[in-house]
Every structure is written in C-alpha cells, then in structure tokens.
Design an enzyme around this catalytic site. Structure first.
Site, mmCIF file in Angstrom:
data_model
loop_
_atom_site.group_PDB
_atom_site.id
_atom_site.type_symbol
_atom_site.label_atom_id
_atom_site.label_comp_id
_atom_site.label_asym_id
_atom_site.label_seq_id
_atom_site.Cartn_x
_atom_site.Cartn_y
_atom_site.Cartn_z
ATOM 1 N N ASP A 1 19.200 27.280 15.544
ATOM 2 C CA ASP A 1 19.703 26.132 16.080
ATOM 3 C C ASP A 1 21.068 25.996 15.875
ATOM 4 O O ASP A 1 21.878 25.498 16.880
ATOM 5 C CB ASP A 1 19.310 24.727 15.385
ATOM 6 C CG ASP A 1 17.647 24.404 16.074
ATOM 7 O OD1 ASP A 1 17.084 25.251 16.662
ATOM 8 O OD2 ASP A 1 17.162 23.417 15.941
ATOM 9 N N ASP B 1 12.096 20.242 13.252
ATOM 10 C CA ASP B 1 12.589 20.707 14.589
ATOM 11 C C ASP B 1 11.770 20.235 15.454
ATOM 12 O O ASP B 1 10.533 20.523 15.675
ATOM 13 C CB ASP B 1 12.742 22.398 14.400
ATOM 14 C CG ASP B 1 13.312 22.669 15.758
ATOM 15 O OD1 ASP B 1 14.287 22.082 16.181
ATOM 16 O OD2 ASP B 1 12.785 23.666 16.449
ATOM 17 N N THR C 1 16.838 18.758 20.332
ATOM 18 C CA THR C 1 15.596 18.748 20.911
ATOM 19 C C THR C 1 14.776 17.265 20.525
ATOM 20 O O THR C 1 14.212 16.634 21.146
ATOM 21 C CB THR C 1 14.559 19.744 20.424
ATOM 22 O OG1 THR C 1 14.597 20.134 19.023
ATOM 23 C CG2 THR C 1 14.947 21.101 21.490
ATOM 24 N N THR C 2 15.069 16.905 19.136
ATOM 25 C CA THR C 2 14.327 15.502 18.655
ATOM 26 C C THR C 2 15.100 14.594 19.421
ATOM 27 O O THR C 2 14.293 13.490 19.966
ATOM 28 C CB THR C 2 14.551 15.630 17.367
ATOM 29 O OG1 THR C 2 14.335 16.760 16.655
ATOM 30 C CG2 THR C 2 13.841 14.412 16.731
HETATM 31 P P1 ADP Z 1 17.883 17.239 16.919
HETATM 32 O O1 ADP Z 1 16.926 18.026 17.135
HETATM 33 O O2 ADP Z 1 18.113 16.236 17.941
HETATM 34 O O3 ADP Z 1 19.343 18.021 16.785
HETATM 35 P P2 ADP Z 1 18.180 16.466 14.269
HETATM 36 O O4 ADP Z 1 17.132 16.102 13.597
HETATM 37 O O5 ADP Z 1 18.798 17.664 14.036
HETATM 38 O O6 ADP Z 1 17.842 16.423 15.902
HETATM 39 O O7 ADP Z 1 19.416 15.233 14.251
HETATM 40 C C1 ADP Z 1 20.514 15.189 14.848
HETATM 41 C C2 ADP Z 1 21.211 13.973 14.715
HETATM 42 O O8 ADP Z 1 21.673 13.994 13.528
HETATM 43 C C3 ADP Z 1 22.248 13.949 15.595
HETATM 44 O O9 ADP Z 1 22.584 12.855 16.299
HETATM 45 C C4 ADP Z 1 23.522 14.284 14.449
HETATM 46 O O10 ADP Z 1 24.644 13.690 14.826
HETATM 47 C C5 ADP Z 1 22.885 13.704 13.321
HETATM 48 N N1 ADP Z 1 23.510 13.929 12.010
HETATM 49 C C6 ADP Z 1 23.686 15.063 11.706
HETATM 50 N N2 ADP Z 1 24.392 15.271 10.354
HETATM 51 C C7 ADP Z 1 24.582 14.079 10.194
HETATM 52 C C8 ADP Z 1 25.129 13.476 9.085
HETATM 53 N N3 ADP Z 1 25.602 14.087 7.978
HETATM 54 N N4 ADP Z 1 25.383 12.055 9.088
HETATM 55 C C9 ADP Z 1 24.886 11.229 10.119
HETATM 56 N N5 ADP Z 1 24.289 11.929 11.159
HETATM 57 C C10 ADP Z 1 24.216 13.130 11.232
#
Ligand code: ADP
Length: 533
Positions: A397, A68, A101-102
């Site tokens: 989250d 996170d 956040t990332t």
């Molecule tokens: P954040 O803290 O920004 O939410 P994450 O590490 O949770 O960061 O990553 C979020 C990103 O991953 C988003 O752009 C989301 O659309 C993408 N994402 C989540 N699940 C999938 C998936 N199964 N396939 C492709 N992208 C995904």
C-alpha cells in the site's frame, strides 16, 4: 414467483424459467442497499490508525489478521450480488491506486444510507443518482483546488506519504524505517519521461520471510532470489560479480523421439559419456571465456556442468523465474542470452556482491549493491507468518501511495481534513441548487463527512462534538483541520505531517459514487434458481 404472462384470451406464456425469483421496486432497492451497507459496516471500524483489525478464518481454518479493506473483503465469502459489487470496488481501487480501499467502501455505504433516506421520502432514485454524480464532481474539484503541488522526488516528503499510509497498519511502530525503504525503492525504479515520472511497481520485488522482527526488513539495491547456489563446491560469495543471465539449459538435450544406440564395445559407452561431458564443458567454457563469475540460469544445469562451473569458480543458480530474470536484467544491466554462443563480455551485468545467505531455514541468493539498479527488492521480515503477511500488504500500500505522488505530485492533508472541507463547500453549493437535486447534494455532503467522523469514532471521540468542532474549524477555509486520532481531538494535521495523495482521494470519491449509483439504479433483481442446470 410470477414467471408467466398472459395475453388476453390466450394460453399463458412462460417468460422466465421455473424457480427464477424476482424482486421488484422498493423492495429490491432496499435489499441491495442493506446488503451494501452491511459490508460497509464491517470495514468501518477498521478505518484509520485507531481502526481495529479483523481476524478472518477461511474454510480450511487458515487465519488472516488484517486492517486492509481490500484484503478483508477479498477473504470473506459474500453471497448477495449488491454486496459483491462493494467487494469489487474495493478491488478496483486497490488495483488503481493501491490505497484508500477502506475509505471507498465506507463512503459508498454512507452514500447509500443517505440515498435510502431520500428514497423513503419519495425522491426518485434517478434524481438521487444525478445529484450524487454532480456532487461528486464538485467534491473532486474542491479537492483539486485545495491540493498542494509537491516535488515528486523529494524524499523527505514522500516518506511522510508512506508513513501516513502505514499509520493505520500493524507496522506503524517501524514505519519510519519502512517508509524510507519504500521511498528509495520507488525512486530507484521511477523513470522520467518528459517532465513526468512513471513508476512500474512490478520492478520492486517484495519478498517476505517469517522470522526476526519487522525492524529486520531490508532494502536491497538489487534482487533477492529464493533459490540456493546449485552446487556445494561453488563459491558462496563473489565480490565484483560479473553476471551472465542465460535462458538456455546447460544440459544435453534429449531427443523428442525415443532413439536407440547400439553399442557393441564397452569403450563406445565411455566415448559416448565423454562426448556428453565435452559438450557440457564447452558450454561452461563459453561462460568462463566471457569473463562471468556468476551464472543465473532460467533453465536447468546438468550435474556435470555444475561440476565444471564449480571448478571454474563460478557461482550458479538454476531455474530462476522468467519474471525474476527480467528484474535481474534491469538491476544488473545484463542482457538475457538465449544462446550461449552469443555470450560476450558486453552482455554481462554487474553487482558489487552476490552472496548466498541463510534466511531462517532457507538459503537465498542476494544480488546486491548493483550500480543504479532499475529493479530493486524489499525483504520483509516479521515475527510470524501472519505478521509478515500483513507487513507485506502494508508495504505494498505504501509503495502504491508513493508511486501515486511521484506520478501525480499533488497531495492533501490526511485525517479527514479535505473531506470535512469538501463537505462544507458542498453544502454551500447545494444551497444554490433548486429542487430535489439540492437534497441529493446535501446528502452527498453528509456522506463525505462520514470519513472524518468514522476516524473520530474509531479513536473513541464523540461524533457530535467532533462534527461541530470540525465544521467550525473547516469554515476558516483551510483544509488542514482533521482528526488527530492519536490524541483524540480535532487538530492541524499538516503540522503532524499527515499527507495523502490526491490521486487516492479522487479515486475514493469516484469509485464510491459509481458503486452507490450503480446499486441505486437497480429496481429489479431477477435471480436464476440454484438448480444444477
Ligand atoms: P484506507 O484503506 O482507506 O487507506 P486506512 O485504514 O489506511 O484506510 O485509513 C486511512 C485514513 O486514515 C485516511 O483518511 C488517513 O488520512 C487517516 N490517517 C492516517 N494516519 C493518520 C493519523 N496519524 N492521524 C489521523 N488520520 C490518519
């Protein structure tokens, strides 16, 4: 540095205190940009379901393992002021929308990198800032255009949102069950006002306890209290509980001043004790007379009162936190009473079951199966403390992502699809601009494309091939082609049920642009010396 100014023919005047350092112009800008980019580099490899986790060790040797962004940045001790600003935006996004956040930090870092390229070519930072701001608005308009309106109480759809949020976390394997719990919890506490819903996430109590596995996590239609029943002789399980919530001590109040009672006869001592007992019994009688079989008390309960309560077959818990009392009231429908004389049957709340259970080595009281509870709990379990800690963050989250959609029911396909399309639209729009603003808008388009490209890189895909494929797919105008990270290709992610709240994406762009612009506008860093005074 140069802390003095000299007026012609006069004595030097000291402007800044000795030891103060000044960095100006290009050098200041470059330092700030480098610091902020470094922060973005740290979290970039954590983005998305194939992102890596970070192991953070604090000065005491405590270890946190997380994916996170906000948590990573919270734990690392950042020195540089510009780097601190990046940490702050991740915190602010976490507070506002709870997810993304990332992405925010990665986007801000990437925008700064592009801005640096322009500044090197002698484009003035204010031109870049203006161009970025306009481009951000344009990007948000594009996202709004392509967003899909959904039914804010459609459980199946909300579950997809929760699962996408958890896809990148350690809990991904159990995300189906967890997502359903998160959705049930959010919908239970959602309140309708007009044709909109409002969700106060404080009404969802997320408790955690190491032990068992993540699949042992439970949703409770009521409240879990990390307290035990106060007396061994009391029942440990009450069905059809009638619950009194009391914010008054079941104790004899001691006087503020020290008082002295002179006793000449041993019987008087006994009388004194008897009188205390009588008063305590009278308190218990009031609770029993109201028809309560469960007493949840915010204050203390005297040993004697405990004895009488046990005799009356009442289950009691003491010293409950004020915030929990509020939640208990919303869950059971009971009114919190400040004075026992006021207690009537109407003030009691209801739960189908109140029970003390062992949770690993502790005993906790579960107030559950409440009728239509307006406050609920999720008890997160996991193999070790680190696993439950990360699982709790992921549940948080997911709760926030679902709340975002319930309150503002617009969604976008995930996996970088909307960013890819927005970047394409921005390039088209940039071509209509003249002068240097065009350069800034183009750079912004490149910056926003970093999100899908970082997802692809983390999935081991080739960035250049991916970029070409993504651009050609997005040129169809459909915002559904993104990075299918699990299969390592560009694909239709709507078909894979990957959806995210529009609110999160808007916040990501706004916060990242704001941070980048704030850093770009600084042309001088004046740092006080680190002396004691
Ligand atoms: P954040 O803290 O920004 O939410 P994450 O590490 O949770 O960061 O990553 C979020 C990103 O991953 C988003 O752009 C989301 O659309 C993408 N994402 C989540 N699940 C999938 C998936 N199964 N396939 C492709 N992208 C995904």
């Amino acid at each position: 540095m140069n802390n003095m100014s000299m007026a012609p023919g006069q004595v030097p005047i000291v402007v800044l205190k000795e030891g103060t350092s000044e960095t100006k112009g290009n050098q200041a800008q470059r330092n700030n940009i480098t610091a902020a980019k470094t922060i973005a580099e740290i979290v970039r490899t954590s983005l998305g379901p194939r992102g890596m986790d970070k192991m953070l060790v604090d000065t005491l040797g405590d270890v946190t393992i997380t994916n996170d962004g906000a948590t990573i940045l919270k734990e690392i001790d950042v020195q540089h002021p510009a780097a601190k600003m990046m940490v702050e935006i991740s915190k602010s996004v976490d507070n506002e929308v709870g997810d993304g956040t990332t992405s925010t930090v990665v986007l801000a870092g990437s925008l700064l990198e592009r801005a640096e390229e322009l500044i090197t070519k002698n484009v003035h930072p204010t031109v870049v800032v203006d161009g970025f701001k306009k481009a951000a608005q344009k990007a948000i308009d594009t996202l709004k255009d392509i967003a899909m309106k959904v039914d804010p109480v459609d459980k199946a759809f909300l579950s997809k949102i929760a699962r996408t949020s958890m896809a990148s976390k350690m809990v991904a394997a159990d995300s189906k069950e967890l997502a359903d719990m998160v959705v049930s919890a959010v919908l239970a506490v959602a309140e309708k006002s007009g044709d909109q819903y409002k969700v106060d996430v404080d009404n969802i109590k997320v408790e955690k306890k190491a032990g068992g596995g993540i699949h042992d996590t439970k949703f409770i239609h009521g409240i879990v209290l990390d307290k035990e029943v106060v007396h061994g002789g009391m029942p440990k399980r009450i069905e059809n509980a009638k619950i009194a919530l009391v914010n008054a001590a079941l104790e004899i109040e001691k006087t503020e001043m020290s008082a002295e009672i002179r006793i000449s006869d041993p019987h008087q001592m006994q009388q004194f004790i008897d009188e205390e007992n009588r008063m305590l019994k009278a308190m218990v009688d009031k609770i029993a007379a109201a028809g309560a079989n469960v007493l949840l008390c915010q204050k203390g309960i005297d040993d004697i009162a405990q004895h009488y309560l046990a005799k009356a077959g009442i289950l009691a818990v003491r010293r409950i936190k004020e915030s929990d009392m509020y939640k208990l009231s919303r869950a059971t429908g009971a009114r919190v009473i400040n004075n026992l004389d006021e207690l009537t049957a109407n003030d009691l709340g209801y739960a189908k079951l109140v029970e003390e259970r062992k949770v690993e080595t502790d005993k906790w009281v579960f107030v559950e199966e409440c009728k239509n509870p307006k406050s609920v709990s999720i008890l997160v379990r996991g193999g070790s403390q680190r696993v439950v800690d990360e699982a709790e963050r992921s549940v948080h989250d997911a709760i926030m992502a679902v709340k975002d959609v319930v309150e503002y029911p617009y969604v976008l396909v995930g996996g970088g699809a909307p960013e890819a399309l927005a970047s394409l639209k921005l390039r088209e729009w940039a071509a209509t601009l003249s002068g240097r603003e065009q350069l800034a808008a183009e750079k912004f388009a490149d910056g926003i494309e970093t999100i899908p490209l970082a997802l692809a890189e983390n999935a081991g895909m080739d960035p250049l091939d991916t970029q070409a494929q993504l651009r050609s797919k997005s040129s169809t105008g459909k915002a559904r082609y993104g990075i299918d990270v699990l299969n390592g290709k560009v694909a239709d992610l709507a078909a894979k049920d990957i959806y995210e709240p529009l609110a999160v994406k808007e916040q990501v762009i706004n916060a990242a642009t704001e941070a980048a612009c704030m850093i770009l506008r600084i042309d001088e860093v004046i740092a006080a010396s680190k002396s004691k005074d």
